[in-house]
Design an enzyme around this catalytic site. Structure first.
Site, PDB file in Angstrom:
ATOM      1  CE1 TYR A   1      -5.859   0.857  11.826  1.00 31.20           C
ATOM      2  CE2 TYR A   1      -7.791   2.362  12.274  1.00 31.20           C
ATOM      3  CZ  TYR A   1      -5.735   1.544  12.111  1.00 31.20           C
ATOM      4  OH  TYR A   1      -5.313   2.728  12.599  1.00 31.20           O
TER       5      TYR A   1
ATOM      6  N   GLY B   1       0.636  -1.496  -0.316  1.00 32.77           N
ATOM      7  CA  GLY B   1       0.035  -0.084  -0.531  1.00 32.77           C
ATOM      8  C   GLY B   1       1.414   1.338   0.486  1.00 32.77           C
TER       9      GLY B   1
ATOM     10  CD  GLU C   1      -2.314   1.990  -2.637  1.00 28.68           C
ATOM     11  OE1 GLU C   1      -3.201   1.771  -3.212  1.00 28.68           O
ATOM     12  OE2 GLU C   1      -1.465   2.161  -1.952  1.00 28.68           O
TER      13      GLU C   1
ATOM     14  CG  ASN D   1      -0.533   2.942   6.799  1.00 32.28           C
ATOM     15  OD1 ASN D   1      -1.047   2.818   8.013  1.00 32.28           O
ATOM     16  ND2 ASN D   1      -1.095   4.568   6.374  1.00 32.28           N
TER      17      ASN D   1
END
Length: 281
Positions: A141, A75, A96, A138
């Protein structure tokens, strides 16, 4: 049975004990609810970026990277971390999923030739198995568990640095959870620093952590992996009677020097598993 009867035929689980047993296998906490109720389109493209040079430098200072390192970035976002990585490492491959962000990242590092970007879902990407590399990311979640599993079990990364939700980072160290017990057979897990929610934009509701997964020789032999996985699931569900007789259980705990089942380290857990194998030879 007619259609109306089929449509409304349902089977329910109502026992609190049975529900708790099932819930113990889920890697969820109160912060996860917001991800569950979002629709798929919102989830897929929901991202929080860190763009402040000062904040990026603070995070990068925790990473042990040098000019010999090849790095996969999970990412790339807008390319702010990518820019730091290409200046510090031998070669950077960014994965990405968002094609617009791929363009932004490409523009950010246009002056560097030790870089390539791949427009792909990380969960569909195949890491190479014939070379040495590290991972930085990063990560979203809502798929943190899937990504961490992929890194640990489907890559050869020697070290991985990941920015994850703070509660998730703590759960990775919780030996009362199956995910931690499975991952720890392959990697050492540590929390390097807290990352305040104010570092991100848009600002999320919760803080994050920078974690490190450092690979070590597997602590479970290939032939024992299936046995170990089954043992882990029964252990976290507290199905001790299906694993040991009362006498065996007491001996295993004594040998591992366990006094409180709610507070054991991974080495103690491995000791109990090895006792289980001995008892069942």
């Amino acid at each position: 049975m007619n259609k109306k009867e089929i449509k409304f035929s349902q089977n329910f689980i109502t026992s609190k004990r049975h529900i708790n047993k099932i819930m113990s296998n889920l890697e969820l906490n109160s912060d996860d609810l917001e991800w569950v109720i979002m629709n798929k389109k919102e989830i897929k493209f929901s991202q929080n970026f860190i763009t402040s040079k000062r904040h990026i430098n603070k995070i990068m200072s925790n990473l042990e990277l040098n000019s010999d390192d090849n790095v996969f970035e999970i990412g790339s976002g807008k390319g702010h971390f990518t820019l730091e990585l290409v200046q510090k490492c031998n070669y950077v491959t960014a994965i990405e999923i968002d094609s617009n962000l791929c363009i932004q990242t490409q523009n950010k590092v246009t002056n560097y030739d030790n870089f390539r970007i791949i427009n792909k879902d990380i969960l569909q990407f195949k890491f190479p198995n014939n070379r040495t590399y590290k991972i930085f990311g990063n990560i979203p979640y809502y798929i943190s568990t899937d990504i961490v599993r992929k890194i640990v079990f489907e890559s050869n990364a020697t070290v991985s640095y990941l920015i994850v939700e703070e509660g998730f980072a703590k759960r990775l160290l919780n030996t009362n959870r199956s995910l931690a017990l499975l991952l720890m057979t392959e990697v050492d897990i540590s929390i390097l620093s807290k990352i305040p929610k104010e570092y991100f934009h848009p600002k999320p509701k919760i803080n994050s952590s920078l974690i490190m997964l450092k690979r070590h020789p597997s602590k479970i032999s290939h032939k024992d992996k299936k046995i170990y996985n089954n043992f882990v699931m029964k252990w976290v569900n507290q199905e001790y009677r299906e694993l040991f007789t009362k006498n065996q259980f007491n001996k295993a705990l004594s040998y591992a020097k366990i006094k409180d089942l709610r507070n054991i380290n991974f080495e103690q857990f491995l000791s109990v598993f090895n006792s289980y194998k001995l008892f069942n030879n």
